[in-house]
Design an enzyme around this catalytic site. Structure first.
Site, PDB file in Angstrom:
ATOM      1  N   SER A  50       0.851  -1.196   0.000  1.00  0.00           N
ATOM      2  CA  SER A  50       0.000   0.000   0.000  1.00  0.00           C
ATOM      3  C   SER A  50       0.888   1.248   0.000  1.00  0.00           C
ATOM      4  O   SER A  50       2.101   1.166   0.242  1.00  0.00           O
ATOM      5  CB  SER A  50      -0.897   0.006   1.240  1.00  0.00           C
ATOM      6  OG  SER A  50      -0.092   0.223   2.399  1.00  0.00           O
ATOM      7  N   ASP A  82      -1.234  -1.623  -3.956  1.00  0.00           N
ATOM      8  CA  ASP A  82      -2.599  -1.692  -3.431  1.00  0.00           C
ATOM      9  C   ASP A  82      -3.134  -0.264  -3.235  1.00  0.00           C
ATOM     10  O   ASP A  82      -2.467   0.579  -2.621  1.00  0.00           O
ATOM     11  CB  ASP A  82      -2.541  -2.431  -2.083  1.00  0.00           C
ATOM     12  CG  ASP A  82      -3.907  -2.804  -1.549  1.00  0.00           C
ATOM     13  OD1 ASP A  82      -4.832  -2.987  -2.353  1.00  0.00           O
ATOM     14  OD2 ASP A  82      -4.025  -2.937  -0.305  1.00  0.00           O
ATOM     15  N   ASP A 104      -7.089   3.449  -7.587  1.00  0.00           N
ATOM     16  CA  ASP A 104      -8.366   3.475  -6.878  1.00  0.00           C
ATOM     17  C   ASP A 104      -8.947   4.884  -6.917  1.00  0.00           C
ATOM     18  O   ASP A 104      -8.588   5.746  -6.120  1.00  0.00           O
ATOM     19  CB  ASP A 104      -8.160   3.016  -5.433  1.00  0.00           C
ATOM     20  CG  ASP A 104      -9.470   2.995  -4.657  1.00  0.00           C
ATOM     21  OD1 ASP A 104     -10.518   3.351  -5.241  1.00  0.00           O
ATOM     22  OD2 ASP A 104      -9.454   2.627  -3.473  1.00  0.00           O
ATOM     23  N   GLU A 134     -11.381   0.091  -9.543  1.00  0.00           N
ATOM     24  CA  GLU A 134     -12.505  -0.244  -8.649  1.00  0.00           C
ATOM     25  C   GLU A 134     -13.741   0.567  -8.995  1.00  0.00           C
ATOM     26  O   GLU A 134     -13.650   1.760  -9.281  1.00  0.00           O
ATOM     27  CB  GLU A 134     -12.092   0.011  -7.185  1.00  0.00           C
ATOM     28  CG  GLU A 134     -13.207  -0.274  -6.184  1.00  0.00           C
ATOM     29  CD  GLU A 134     -12.717  -0.328  -4.734  1.00  0.00           C
ATOM     30  OE1 GLU A 134     -11.550  -0.688  -4.497  1.00  0.00           O
ATOM     31  OE2 GLU A 134     -13.515   0.002  -3.846  1.00  0.00           O
ATOM     32  N   GLY A 179     -10.523  -3.779   7.257  1.00  0.00           N
ATOM     33  CA  GLY A 179     -10.298  -3.732   8.693  1.00  0.00           C
ATOM     34  C   GLY A 179     -10.874  -4.925   9.446  1.00  0.00           C
ATOM     35  O   GLY A 179     -11.345  -5.899   8.844  1.00  0.00           O
ATOM     36  N   GLY A 222     -11.088  -6.158   1.172  1.00  0.00           N
ATOM     37  CA  GLY A 222     -11.730  -6.294   2.492  1.00  0.00           C
ATOM     38  C   GLY A 222     -12.157  -7.714   2.805  1.00  0.00           C
ATOM     39  O   GLY A 222     -13.228  -7.941   3.365  1.00  0.00           O
ATOM     40  N   SER A 224     -10.694 -10.172   4.734  1.00  0.00           N
ATOM     41  CA  SER A 224     -10.225 -10.899   5.916  1.00  0.00           C
ATOM     42  C   SER A 224     -11.417 -11.494   6.650  1.00  0.00           C
ATOM     43  O   SER A 224     -12.517 -10.925   6.650  1.00  0.00           O
ATOM     44  CB  SER A 224      -9.452  -9.956   6.848  1.00  0.00           C
ATOM     45  OG  SER A 224      -8.116  -9.829   6.408  1.00  0.00           O
ATOM     46  N   ILE A 265      -6.194  -9.847   1.432  1.00  0.00           N
ATOM     47  CA  ILE A 265      -6.142 -10.154   2.864  1.00  0.00           C
ATOM     48  C   ILE A 265      -5.001  -9.365   3.515  1.00  0.00           C
ATOM     49  O   ILE A 265      -3.838  -9.530   3.146  1.00  0.00           O
ATOM     50  CB  ILE A 265      -5.930 -11.672   3.074  1.00  0.00           C
ATOM     51  CG1 ILE A 265      -7.138 -12.445   2.516  1.00  0.00           C
ATOM     52  CG2 ILE A 265      -5.706 -11.990   4.558  1.00  0.00           C
ATOM     53  CD1 ILE A 265      -6.945 -13.939   2.421  1.00  0.00           C
ATOM     54  N   ASP A 266      -5.354  -8.533   4.443  1.00  0.00           N
ATOM     55  CA  ASP A 266      -4.356  -7.794   5.222  1.00  0.00           C
ATOM     56  C   ASP A 266      -4.627  -7.945   6.720  1.00  0.00           C
ATOM     57  O   ASP A 266      -3.773  -8.369   7.487  1.00  0.00           O
ATOM     58  CB  ASP A 266      -4.372  -6.308   4.822  1.00  0.00           C
ATOM     59  CG  ASP A 266      -3.247  -5.530   5.500  1.00  0.00           C
ATOM     60  OD1 ASP A 266      -2.428  -6.142   6.205  1.00  0.00           O
ATOM     61  OD2 ASP A 266      -3.176  -4.302   5.328  1.00  0.00           O
TER      62      ASP A 266
HETATM   63  P1  13P Z   1      -8.822  -6.613   4.954  1.00  0.00           P
HETATM   64  O1  13P Z   1      -8.753  -5.416   5.842  1.00  0.00           O
HETATM   65  O2  13P Z   1     -10.157  -7.273   5.047  1.00  0.00           O
HETATM   66  O3  13P Z   1      -7.709  -7.573   5.193  1.00  0.00           O
HETATM   67  O4  13P Z   1      -8.692  -6.096   3.435  1.00  0.00           O
HETATM   68  C1  13P Z   1      -7.436  -5.876   2.857  1.00  0.00           C
HETATM   69  C2  13P Z   1      -7.527  -5.181   1.541  1.00  0.00           C
HETATM   70  O5  13P Z   1      -8.549  -5.091   0.905  1.00  0.00           O
HETATM   71  C3  13P Z   1      -6.279  -4.592   1.018  1.00  0.00           C
HETATM   72  O6  13P Z   1      -6.503  -3.886  -0.146  1.00  0.00           O
HETATM   73  O1  G3H Z   2      -6.798  -1.735   2.121  1.00  0.00           O
HETATM   74  C1  G3H Z   2      -5.944  -1.323   2.875  1.00  0.00           C
HETATM   75  C2  G3H Z   2      -4.858  -2.253   3.290  1.00  0.00           C
HETATM   76  O2  G3H Z   2      -5.256  -3.025   4.393  1.00  0.00           O
HETATM   77  C3  G3H Z   2      -3.582  -1.500   3.533  1.00  0.00           C
HETATM   78  O3  G3H Z   2      -3.652  -0.801   4.724  1.00  0.00           O
HETATM   79  O4  G3H Z   2      -2.909   1.518   4.179  1.00  0.00           O
HETATM   80  O5  G3H Z   2      -2.725   0.618   6.506  1.00  0.00           O
HETATM   81  O6  G3H Z   2      -1.206  -0.214   4.697  1.00  0.00           O
HETATM   82  P1  G3H Z   2      -2.555   0.370   5.044  1.00  0.00           P
HETATM   83 ZN    ZN Z   3      -8.389  -2.928  -0.242  1.00  0.00          ZN
END
Ligand code: 13P
Ligand code: G3H
Ligand code: ZN
Length: 319
Positions: A50, A82, A104, A134, A179, A222, A224, A265-266
């Site tokens: 990101s 990302d 985005d 997107e 999140g 999103g 996760s 997945i983050d």
């Molecule tokens: P999560 O917060 O659900 O892991 O989503 C991550 C994401 O979409 C990163 O672009």
């Molecule tokens: O979609 C967002 C990702 O989870 C990245 O998060 O901007 O805190 O690195 P970040």
């Molecule tokens: Zn995302």
């Protein structure tokens, strides 16, 4: 093998009814945990950076660490930006050797989204790089852009968007969000085990988008699942994450069988790492060698990613 784009990965995933995991990376241990899981299961991987991650680690380190993972594992790995929020950021990542970028502009009006996306596509394609864009907005935080409430993707817009921009994949909004707090408890029902079950994703929208874009790869952000065992560990070891809720894995498995080729997945990586470190410090108050607590954290990430690859994405053995 050099870094690859996601083009071939997505074509195979679409036909094979599985998805590629796109995991966010911020440091060496996260990269190692994910790629060791991929290597053990022979799974293709997308590692995504990101704007915030690039600012945290600087523009050189993550690229070099991902290159190290390619050397160590021999896996096909795509390095993806990302939530790129401008042409300039996307260009900078293309120039740095990323093989995929996301632009985005989902929070902008339709015509503006098209104009900037098209500009990124022209530059990226001229350099052999693929582009994700997107349509629709996810509730929650999209990097530095905050949307209190999301708006679902409008299927009637997708053909025009894809045709006019020339984009390679499309992220859509069908009820996921970023999140660890994706749903409020009052939005959920309670199952027989007393576990909160979130409202289902809008598969009707996904299916309509796919009908209008046959063969075209769809992306879910999103995604996760906020494993409750991690939340429990965090809360038992000094954390405070009440009512953290994610997308049920069964829903993601279903989406992966359809046109969804990339699942982001983050948060689950963050939870796996945090749960492990909190537990370690709680049980070893004398510890101060970072290797002592980062090793189990990396192992926990690896275990979690292996589970995702086999039970959620279905991309084991597809490298
Ligand atoms: P999560 O917060 O659900 O892991 O989503 C991550 C994401 O979409 C990163 O672009
Ligand atoms: O979609 C967002 C990702 O989870 C990245 O998060 O901007 O805190 O690195 P970040
Ligand atoms: Zn995302």
């Amino acid at each position: 093998m050099p870094l690859v784009t996601s083009k071939e990965m997505f074509a195979k995933a679409y036909d094979g009814g599985y998805a590629i995991g796109a995991f966010n990376v911020n440091n060496m241990e996260i990269i190692q945990g994910i790629t060791e899981a991929g290597a053990e299961l022979n799974a293709p991987l997308i590692l995504q950076v990101s704007k915030g991650a690039r600012a945290y680690a600087n523009r050189t380190y993550l690229k070099k660490l991902v290159e190290a993972a390619v050397i160590e594992t021999g896996l096909p790995i795509c390095l993806h930006l990302d939530h790129g929020d401008s042409f300039e950021l996307c260009k900078s990542c293309v120039d740095d050797g990323f093989t995929s970028v996301m632009i985005d502009q989902s929070g902008k009006p339709f015509e503006e989204n098209i104009a900037v996306t098209k500009q990124v596509v022209e530059y990226a394609h001229a350099h052999g790089v693929v582009v994700e864009a997107e349509l629709g907005t996810l509730a929650g935080i999209e990097d530095e852009v905050s949307h209190a409430v999301g708006s679902y993707t409008r299927p009637e817009e997708v053909e025009e968007f894809v045709t006019r921009t020339g984009v390679d994949s499309l992220a859509i909004a069908i009820g996921t969000s970023h999140g660890a707090y994706k749903f409020k408890p009052e939005q959920c029902t309670v199952n027989e085990d007393g576990i909160l079950v979130p409202p289902p994703l809008r598969f009707d929208i996904l299916k309509e988008v796919s009908r209008r874009l046959p063969g075209f790869p769809i992306v879910l952000h999103g995604s996760s699942s906020v494993p409750q065992e991690f939340v429990k560990l965090i809360n038992e070891h000094g954390g405070n994450m009440p009512n953290a809720i994610g997308v049920p894995e069964s829903q993601l498995r279903e989406a992966a069988k359809l046109s969804v080729c990339k699942i982001n997945i983050d948060s689950d990586l963050r939870l796996a790492m945090t749960a492990s470190i909190r537990q370690y410090f709680d049980e070893h108050p004398e510890a101060f060698d970072p290797r002592a607590y980062l090793k189990p954290a990396r192992e926990n990430i690896k275990k979690m990613v292996m589970h995702k690859i086999v039970d959620v994405l279905g991309c084991d053995g597809k490298a």
